[in-house]
Design an enzyme around this catalytic site. Sequence first.
Site, PDB file in Angstrom:
ATOM      1  N   ASP A  75       0.880  -1.167   0.000  1.00  0.00           N
ATOM      2  CA  ASP A  75       0.000   0.000   0.000  1.00  0.00           C
ATOM      3  C   ASP A  75       0.916   1.216   0.000  1.00  0.00           C
ATOM      4  O   ASP A  75       1.596   1.487   0.997  1.00  0.00           O
ATOM      5  CB  ASP A  75      -0.886  -0.030   1.248  1.00  0.00           C
ATOM      6  CG  ASP A  75      -1.786   1.204   1.340  1.00  0.00           C
ATOM      7  OD1 ASP A  75      -1.571   2.168   0.585  1.00  0.00           O
ATOM      8  OD2 ASP A  75      -2.691   1.191   2.196  1.00  0.00           O
ATOM      9  N   VAL A  76       0.939   1.945  -1.100  1.00  0.00           N
ATOM     10  CA  VAL A  76       1.914   3.037  -1.237  1.00  0.00           C
ATOM     11  C   VAL A  76       1.680   4.156  -0.225  1.00  0.00           C
ATOM     12  O   VAL A  76       2.573   4.970   0.010  1.00  0.00           O
ATOM     13  CB  VAL A  76       1.948   3.619  -2.676  1.00  0.00           C
ATOM     14  CG1 VAL A  76       2.284   2.547  -3.699  1.00  0.00           C
ATOM     15  CG2 VAL A  76       0.650   4.328  -3.026  1.00  0.00           C
ATOM     16  N   ASN A 102       2.967   5.095 -10.057  1.00  0.00           N
ATOM     17  CA  ASN A 102       1.758   5.061 -10.874  1.00  0.00           C
ATOM     18  C   ASN A 102       0.490   4.809 -10.062  1.00  0.00           C
ATOM     19  O   ASN A 102      -0.595   5.204 -10.495  1.00  0.00           O
ATOM     20  CB  ASN A 102       1.940   3.957 -11.938  1.00  0.00           C
ATOM     21  CG  ASN A 102       0.639   3.580 -12.606  1.00  0.00           C
ATOM     22  OD1 ASN A 102       0.147   4.303 -13.476  1.00  0.00           O
ATOM     23  ND2 ASN A 102       0.053   2.460 -12.186  1.00  0.00           N
ATOM     24  N   TYR A 165      -8.457  14.779  -5.969  1.00  0.00           N
ATOM     25  CA  TYR A 165      -7.650  14.132  -7.012  1.00  0.00           C
ATOM     26  C   TYR A 165      -6.898  15.180  -7.831  1.00  0.00           C
ATOM     27  O   TYR A 165      -5.682  15.065  -8.054  1.00  0.00           O
ATOM     28  CB  TYR A 165      -8.574  13.306  -7.918  1.00  0.00           C
ATOM     29  CG  TYR A 165      -7.885  12.588  -9.061  1.00  0.00           C
ATOM     30  CD1 TYR A 165      -7.161  11.412  -8.838  1.00  0.00           C
ATOM     31  CD2 TYR A 165      -7.981  13.056 -10.369  1.00  0.00           C
ATOM     32  CE1 TYR A 165      -6.546  10.742  -9.886  1.00  0.00           C
ATOM     33  CE2 TYR A 165      -7.365  12.385 -11.425  1.00  0.00           C
ATOM     34  CZ  TYR A 165      -6.649  11.230 -11.178  1.00  0.00           C
ATOM     35  OH  TYR A 165      -6.038  10.570 -12.214  1.00  0.00           O
ATOM     36  N   LYS A 169      -2.858  15.601  -7.964  1.00  0.00           N
ATOM     37  CA  LYS A 169      -2.102  15.449  -9.211  1.00  0.00           C
ATOM     38  C   LYS A 169      -1.309  16.724  -9.540  1.00  0.00           C
ATOM     39  O   LYS A 169      -0.210  16.654 -10.096  1.00  0.00           O
ATOM     40  CB  LYS A 169      -3.030  15.055 -10.357  1.00  0.00           C
ATOM     41  CG  LYS A 169      -3.640  13.653 -10.213  1.00  0.00           C
ATOM     42  CD  LYS A 169      -2.566  12.571 -10.190  1.00  0.00           C
ATOM     43  CE  LYS A 169      -3.155  11.167 -10.251  1.00  0.00           C
ATOM     44  NZ  LYS A 169      -2.116  10.120 -10.268  1.00  0.00           N
TER      45      LYS A 169
HETATM   46  P1  NAD Z   1      -6.362   1.328 -12.592  1.00  0.00           P
HETATM   47  O1  NAD Z   1      -7.474   1.528 -11.621  1.00  0.00           O
HETATM   48  O2  NAD Z   1      -6.558   0.484 -13.798  1.00  0.00           O
HETATM   49  O3  NAD Z   1      -5.068   0.781 -11.812  1.00  0.00           O
HETATM   50  C1  NAD Z   1      -4.650   1.357 -10.614  1.00  0.00           C
HETATM   51  C2  NAD Z   1      -3.848   0.318  -9.842  1.00  0.00           C
HETATM   52  O4  NAD Z   1      -3.357   0.951  -8.657  1.00  0.00           O
HETATM   53  C3  NAD Z   1      -4.691  -0.882  -9.397  1.00  0.00           C
HETATM   54  O5  NAD Z   1      -4.020  -2.090  -9.697  1.00  0.00           O
HETATM   55  C4  NAD Z   1      -4.824  -0.678  -7.888  1.00  0.00           C
HETATM   56  O6  NAD Z   1      -4.913  -1.905  -7.154  1.00  0.00           O
HETATM   57  C5  NAD Z   1      -3.541   0.067  -7.585  1.00  0.00           C
HETATM   58  N1  NAD Z   1      -3.614   0.826  -6.334  1.00  0.00           N
HETATM   59  C6  NAD Z   1      -4.628   1.634  -5.915  1.00  0.00           C
HETATM   60  N2  NAD Z   1      -4.342   2.125  -4.709  1.00  0.00           N
HETATM   61  C7  NAD Z   1      -3.133   1.612  -4.345  1.00  0.00           C
HETATM   62  C8  NAD Z   1      -2.307   1.738  -3.196  1.00  0.00           C
HETATM   63  N3  NAD Z   1      -2.704   2.463  -2.155  1.00  0.00           N
HETATM   64  N4  NAD Z   1      -1.127   1.086  -3.180  1.00  0.00           N
HETATM   65  C9  NAD Z   1      -0.740   0.322  -4.220  1.00  0.00           C
HETATM   66  N5  NAD Z   1      -1.496   0.143  -5.329  1.00  0.00           N
HETATM   67  C10 NAD Z   1      -2.669   0.787  -5.380  1.00  0.00           C
HETATM   68  O7  NAD Z   1      -5.918   2.811 -12.976  1.00  0.00           O
HETATM   69  P2  NAD Z   1      -5.128   3.438 -14.244  1.00  0.00           P
HETATM   70  O8  NAD Z   1      -6.132   4.085 -15.087  1.00  0.00           O
HETATM   71  O9  NAD Z   1      -4.179   2.453 -14.834  1.00  0.00           O
HETATM   72  O10 NAD Z   1      -4.336   4.592 -13.469  1.00  0.00           O
HETATM   73  C11 NAD Z   1      -2.960   4.527 -13.183  1.00  0.00           C
HETATM   74  C12 NAD Z   1      -2.479   5.933 -12.890  1.00  0.00           C
HETATM   75  O11 NAD Z   1      -2.724   6.770 -14.012  1.00  0.00           O
HETATM   76  C13 NAD Z   1      -3.183   6.600 -11.701  1.00  0.00           C
HETATM   77  O12 NAD Z   1      -2.261   7.331 -10.932  1.00  0.00           O
HETATM   78  C14 NAD Z   1      -4.172   7.526 -12.366  1.00  0.00           C
HETATM   79  O13 NAD Z   1      -4.507   8.627 -11.556  1.00  0.00           O
HETATM   80  C15 NAD Z   1      -3.408   7.933 -13.600  1.00  0.00           C
HETATM   81  N6  NAD Z   1      -4.248   8.422 -14.696  1.00  0.00           N
HETATM   82  C16 NAD Z   1      -5.115   7.597 -15.342  1.00  0.00           C
HETATM   83  C17 NAD Z   1      -5.901   8.107 -16.383  1.00  0.00           C
HETATM   84  C18 NAD Z   1      -6.881   7.263 -17.166  1.00  0.00           C
HETATM   85  O14 NAD Z   1      -7.622   7.812 -18.000  1.00  0.00           O
HETATM   86  N7  NAD Z   1      -6.941   5.948 -16.973  1.00  0.00           N
HETATM   87  C19 NAD Z   1      -5.788   9.451 -16.732  1.00  0.00           C
HETATM   88  C20 NAD Z   1      -4.899  10.268 -16.040  1.00  0.00           C
HETATM   89  C21 NAD Z   1      -4.132   9.730 -15.020  1.00  0.00           C
END
Ligand code: NAD
Length: 257
Positions: A75-76, A102, A165, A169
């Site tokens: 858990d980060v 990430n 959020y 960010k």
């Molecule tokens: P996702 O929900 O598919 O994956 C997120 C992963 O993070 C999951 O495997 C989850 O278990 C893990 N996670 C959540 N909380 C955690 C914690 N406390 N400790 C360790 N792991 C944890 O999300 P994604 O879309 O792949 O997003 C990844 C990153 O990209 C995030 O930081 C998100 O904010 C950013 N992002 C995503 C998008 C998008 O459109 N998908 C856009 C902008 C930014």
Amino acid sequence: MSDVAQTAARAPSRFTGKTVIVTGAASGIGLATARHFGSEGARVVLADLDLDRAGQAAEAVKTDGAPDAWPVRCDVSDEGQVRACVAGTLGRFGGLDVIVNNAGLMTFKPILELEAEDWRRVLGVDLLGAFFFVREGFEHMRPGGSIVNVSSIHAVETSPLVAPYAAAKAALVSLTRSAALEGKARGLRVNAVLPGAIETPMLRENPNVKSGVEVIDPNFVGQPADLAAAIAFLASDDARFVQGAALVVDGGRLDRL
Ligand code: NAD
């Protein structure tokens, strides 16, 4: 051929002999990033809350060519778990070259309903989680190492209901700048990517997208592999003079009026 394999097939093996930690590596952008690094020869540590899915992801990373892939429950937002993840990585692989911060989560509430605890939860993962890994990285990474923070276009423009959020960010971009300044003396680079809409569970489960509060033109939806390629570039020696950058990877979405 998968998107990840296709992108990686065009790229040289820039990470042979290197060790990379990717947080949130069990899904979406993190999974694609872990697979990309693996396909370029890295040993990959997949740190995620969900150990089962991180384990499955690690198998995919090995199939893509990684000499080793290690799933870790982390858990980060818990600094003890972050410390243990880095210590375990050093113990298993003898060094650490790249960290990709990430892991992230989003919550959806109007400001009038937000409690301090809502802020702590989001900031704990999206900002402090990255800080804990940056601090560990500064202590333990080899010179030449690189940290990439996954921010969002919400750092610069946003929609209603996601104040913690968007703030987290934006602060992550600021942390990237500060860490780049202090990292330089240690021979470490720190940069950020700002993804636009990327086809992952986080995007499709987003209540703002489901309700139409946030409208996304399909022409401006990228794939996780698109982010993975940008992250790998910033982490690689190809970007050796790129320091403190905030790279928008959104297919041009922010440029539209
Ligand atoms: P996702 O929900 O598919 O994956 C997120 C992963 O993070 C999951 O495997 C989850 O278990 C893990 N996670 C959540 N909380 C955690 C914690 N406390 N400790 C360790 N792991 C944890 O999300 P994604 O879309 O792949 O997003 C990844 C990153 O990209 C995030 O930081 C998100 O904010 C950013 N992002 C995503 C998008 C998008 O459109 N998908 C856009 C902008 C930014």
